[in-house]
Scaffold this motif. Sequence first.
Motif, PDB file in Angstrom:
ATOM      1  N   ASP A  44      38.342  56.390  53.062  1.00  0.00           N
ATOM      2  CA  ASP A  44      38.117  56.749  51.661  1.00  0.00           C
ATOM      3  C   ASP A  44      37.456  58.128  51.570  1.00  0.00           C
ATOM      4  OD1 ASP A  44      38.588  56.155  49.047  1.00  0.00           O
ATOM      5  OD2 ASP A  44      36.763  54.981  48.739  1.00  0.00           O
ATOM      6  N   TYR A  45      36.562  58.399  52.503  1.00  0.00           N
ATOM      7  CA  TYR A  45      35.888  59.699  52.562  1.00  0.00           C
ATOM      8  C   TYR A  45      36.935  60.800  52.718  1.00  0.00           C
ATOM      9  CZ  TYR A  45      31.684  62.464  53.530  1.00  0.00           C
ATOM     10  OH  TYR A  45      30.647  63.347  53.451  1.00  0.00           O
ATOM     11  N   LEU A  46      37.894  60.546  53.617  1.00  0.00           N
ATOM     12  CA  LEU A  46      38.955  61.536  53.866  1.00  0.00           C
ATOM     13  C   LEU A  46      39.866  61.692  52.654  1.00  0.00           C
ATOM     14  CD1 LEU A  46      39.922  60.538  57.513  1.00  0.00           C
ATOM     15  CD2 LEU A  46      38.583  62.524  56.803  1.00  0.00           C
ATOM     16  N   LEU A  47      39.962  60.645  51.862  1.00  0.00           N
ATOM     17  CA  LEU A  47      40.828  60.689  50.678  1.00  0.00           C
ATOM     18  C   LEU A  47      40.095  61.241  49.445  1.00  0.00           C
ATOM     19  CD1 LEU A  47      42.520  57.225  51.261  1.00  0.00           C
ATOM     20  CD2 LEU A  47      43.754  59.395  51.146  1.00  0.00           C
ATOM     21  N   GLY A  48      38.842  61.643  49.646  1.00  0.00           N
ATOM     22  CA  GLY A  48      38.078  62.217  48.536  1.00  0.00           C
ATOM     23  C   GLY A  48      37.498  61.169  47.592  1.00  0.00           C
ATOM     24  N   GLU A  49      37.529  59.898  48.014  1.00  0.00           N
ATOM     25  CA  GLU A  49      36.988  58.778  47.216  1.00  0.00           C
ATOM     26  C   GLU A  49      37.539  58.780  45.784  1.00  0.00           C
ATOM     27  OE1 GLU A  49      32.897  59.668  48.290  1.00  0.00           O
ATOM     28  OE2 GLU A  49      32.800  57.823  49.453  1.00  0.00           O
ATOM     29  N   LYS A  50      38.812  59.138  45.685  1.00  0.00           N
ATOM     30  CA  LYS A  50      39.489  59.169  44.376  1.00  0.00           C
ATOM     31  C   LYS A  50      40.878  58.582  44.535  1.00  0.00           C
ATOM     32  CE  LYS A  50      37.777  63.415  42.328  1.00  0.00           C
ATOM     33  NZ  LYS A  50      37.878  64.714  42.957  1.00  0.00           N
ATOM     34  N   THR A  51      41.426  58.079  43.453  1.00  0.00           N
ATOM     35  CA  THR A  51      42.833  57.644  43.477  1.00  0.00           C
ATOM     36  C   THR A  51      43.692  58.897  43.449  1.00  0.00           C
ATOM     37  OG1 THR A  51      42.266  55.625  42.313  1.00  0.00           O
ATOM     38  CG2 THR A  51      44.590  56.293  42.239  1.00  0.00           C
ATOM     39  N   GLN A  52      44.373  59.148  44.561  1.00  0.00           N
ATOM     40  CA  GLN A  52      45.203  60.350  44.635  1.00  0.00           C
ATOM     41  C   GLN A  52      46.575  60.058  44.009  1.00  0.00           C
ATOM     42  OE1 GLN A  52      43.927  63.128  45.287  1.00  0.00           O
ATOM     43  NE2 GLN A  52      41.992  62.462  46.178  1.00  0.00           N
ATOM     44  N   PRO A  53      47.316  61.096  43.624  1.00  0.00           N
ATOM     45  CA  PRO A  53      48.595  60.865  42.915  1.00  0.00           C
ATOM     46  C   PRO A  53      49.556  59.928  43.652  1.00  0.00           C
ATOM     47  CG  PRO A  53      48.012  63.187  42.848  1.00  0.00           C
ATOM     48  CD  PRO A  53      46.986  62.527  43.708  1.00  0.00           C
ATOM     49  N   PHE A  54      49.595  59.999  45.010  1.00  0.00           N
ATOM     50  CA  PHE A  54      50.520  59.109  45.733  1.00  0.00           C
ATOM     51  C   PHE A  54      50.085  57.646  45.589  1.00  0.00           C
ATOM     52  CE2 PHE A  54      47.576  61.224  48.684  1.00  0.00           C
ATOM     53  CZ  PHE A  54      46.846  60.142  49.145  1.00  0.00           C
ATOM     54  N   ALA A  55      48.781  57.418  45.410  1.00  0.00           N
ATOM     55  CA  ALA A  55      48.298  56.038  45.216  1.00  0.00           C
ATOM     56  C   ALA A  55      48.606  55.573  43.792  1.00  0.00           C
ATOM     57  CB  ALA A  55      46.808  55.959  45.491  1.00  0.00           C
ATOM     58  N   GLU A  56      48.417  56.465  42.861  1.00  0.00           N
ATOM     59  CA  GLU A  56      48.710  56.123  41.454  1.00  0.00           C
ATOM     60  C   GLU A  56      50.204  55.760  41.317  1.00  0.00           C
ATOM     61  OE1 GLU A  56      46.059  57.071  38.880  1.00  0.00           O
ATOM     62  OE2 GLU A  56      47.178  55.663  37.639  1.00  0.00           O
ATOM     63  N   ASP A  57      51.067  56.535  41.978  1.00  0.00           N
ATOM     64  CA  ASP A  57      52.507  56.237  41.929  1.00  0.00           C
ATOM     65  C   ASP A  57      52.785  54.852  42.507  1.00  0.00           C
ATOM     66  OD1 ASP A  57      52.999  58.707  40.893  1.00  0.00           O
ATOM     67  OD2 ASP A  57      53.735  59.603  42.764  1.00  0.00           O
ATOM     68  N   ALA A  58      52.153  54.562  43.656  1.00  0.00           N
ATOM     69  CA  ALA A  58      52.365  53.262  44.302  1.00  0.00           C
ATOM     70  C   ALA A  58      51.840  52.131  43.411  1.00  0.00           C
ATOM     71  CB  ALA A  58      51.675  53.235  45.661  1.00  0.00           C
ATOM     72  N   GLU A  59      50.729  52.386  42.731  1.00  0.00           N
ATOM     73  CA  GLU A  59      50.172  51.357  41.850  1.00  0.00           C
ATOM     74  C   GLU A  59      51.147  51.025  40.717  1.00  0.00           C
ATOM     75  OE1 GLU A  59      45.654  52.470  43.228  1.00  0.00           O
ATOM     76  OE2 GLU A  59      46.349  53.273  41.334  1.00  0.00           O
ATOM     77  N   LYS A  60      51.773  52.070  40.185  1.00  0.00           N
ATOM     78  CA  LYS A  60      52.755  51.857  39.100  1.00  0.00           C
ATOM     79  C   LYS A  60      53.945  51.032  39.602  1.00  0.00           C
ATOM     80  CE  LYS A  60      52.515  56.248  37.126  1.00  0.00           C
ATOM     81  NZ  LYS A  60      53.173  57.481  36.790  1.00  0.00           N
ATOM     82  N   VAL A  61      54.473  51.408  40.767  1.00  0.00           N
ATOM     83  CA  VAL A  61      55.650  50.703  41.297  1.00  0.00           C
ATOM     84  C   VAL A  61      55.268  49.256  41.658  1.00  0.00           C
ATOM     85  CG1 VAL A  61      57.414  50.726  43.102  1.00  0.00           C
ATOM     86  CG2 VAL A  61      56.649  52.855  42.115  1.00  0.00           C
ATOM     87  N   ALA A  62      54.057  49.088  42.166  1.00  0.00           N
ATOM     88  CA  ALA A  62      53.586  47.733  42.497  1.00  0.00           C
ATOM     89  C   ALA A  62      53.571  46.865  41.243  1.00  0.00           C
ATOM     90  CB  ALA A  62      52.183  47.808  43.104  1.00  0.00           C
ATOM     91  N   VAL A  63      53.166  47.456  40.154  1.00  0.00           N
ATOM     92  CA  VAL A  63      53.129  46.705  38.883  1.00  0.00           C
ATOM     93  C   VAL A  63      54.553  46.321  38.466  1.00  0.00           C
ATOM     94  CG1 VAL A  63      52.628  46.926  36.417  1.00  0.00           C
ATOM     95  CG2 VAL A  63      50.935  47.632  38.119  1.00  0.00           C
ATOM     96  N   ALA A  64      55.471  47.265  38.614  1.00  0.00           N
ATOM     97  CA  ALA A  64      56.868  46.945  38.264  1.00  0.00           C
ATOM     98  C   ALA A  64      57.326  45.744  39.088  1.00  0.00           C
ATOM     99  CB  ALA A  64      57.758  48.159  38.522  1.00  0.00           C
ATOM    100  N   ALA A  65      57.014  45.753  40.390  1.00  0.00           N
ATOM    101  CA  ALA A  65      57.429  44.633  41.267  1.00  0.00           C
ATOM    102  C   ALA A  65      56.739  43.331  40.843  1.00  0.00           C
ATOM    103  CB  ALA A  65      57.098  44.966  42.720  1.00  0.00           C
ATOM    104  N   LEU A  66      55.481  43.417  40.467  1.00  0.00           N
ATOM    105  CA  LEU A  66      54.755  42.192  40.057  1.00  0.00           C
ATOM    106  C   LEU A  66      55.319  41.628  38.756  1.00  0.00           C
ATOM    107  CD1 LEU A  66      51.064  43.241  40.889  1.00  0.00           C
ATOM    108  CD2 LEU A  66      52.345  41.388  41.983  1.00  0.00           C
ATOM    109  N   ILE A  67      55.669  42.515  37.826  1.00  0.00           N
ATOM    110  CA  ILE A  67      56.214  42.032  36.546  1.00  0.00           C
ATOM    111  C   ILE A  67      57.594  41.398  36.759  1.00  0.00           C
ATOM    112  CG2 ILE A  67      57.002  42.720  34.230  1.00  0.00           C
ATOM    113  CD1 ILE A  67      54.878  44.947  34.289  1.00  0.00           C
ATOM    114  N   LEU A  68      58.384  41.999  37.668  1.00  0.00           N
ATOM    115  CA  LEU A  68      59.736  41.470  37.919  1.00  0.00           C
ATOM    116  C   LEU A  68      59.721  40.171  38.725  1.00  0.00           C
ATOM    117  CD1 LEU A  68      61.542  44.813  38.870  1.00  0.00           C
ATOM    118  CD2 LEU A  68      62.001  43.436  36.825  1.00  0.00           C
TER     119      LEU A  68
END
Length: 248
Positions: A44-68
Amino acid sequence: MTNIPRTHPRYNSLMLREKISYAMKKGLVHETGLIAHGRGEAFDYLLGEKTQPFAEDAEKVAVAALILARNPVISLNGNVVALVAKECISLSMQVPAKLEVNLFHRTDERVKKLVNILESLGAKEVYGSHADARIPGLNHDRGFCDKEGIFTADTILISLEDGDRCQALKDMDKEVIAIDLNPLSRTAKTAKITIVDNVIRAIPNIEKWVKVLKKKNKDELKSMVNSWDNNKMLKEALNFISQRLEKL
Ligand code: PTJ
């Protein structure tokens, strides 16, 4: 708990350590969960302790999979309950998805404690204590699961895993979404959708996207899931870390 002043520059991180340590003393987290937490902290330290854009994208797609999904399950271990129990319950209600306690260092006593705490925080039903089925190919206790829960799920959200269950679930034709701060882990490489983010940010973020994506039509959600390239995202995460290290 140790008194940590709010002014401490590492206040949030130290408070998370306190939570994990307290949960271990209460018998919710296994002692090796502290080590797992430390490894997560380093990434997390290496990732800047923030949700980076690649994580935000994955979170969105994960939600699509969960809804489907027809029968989605959120799998919880000791660390996850210690850090984001309420958030997982809330997410499970929004999707809706089932909750199941599944442990690597399994004891009936710890499963019971984790189920009880989730129920005391408002979870209607928590699977995992009956463990009337086994994930084929897993000869350790994480293979024990509930027929009504993980065993018959089509989509499973897992966090802080140590690798082989992800492959075993995939071998059962299940879609696996993994939250793992380590983009090099076996779990991260095996899951269909990997969220390289801290569970404390990922779970609330996923819930935020559930509210947004529930308004989209199924075809749109399907195309999000079908076009997801997990390896490409993992490369982005590694590039981000290496560029950050170069700049430091
Ligand atoms: O409660 P149990 O008995 O099921 O035990 C659970 C632990 C966590 C002990 C077990 O799953 C384990 O040993 O896990 P590992 O192999 O240490 O893997 C944990 C992974 O999660 C590592 O890749 C860490 O980088 C990552 N991780 C740690 N903390 C976080 C995290 N990922 C997201 N958010 C975190 N807060």
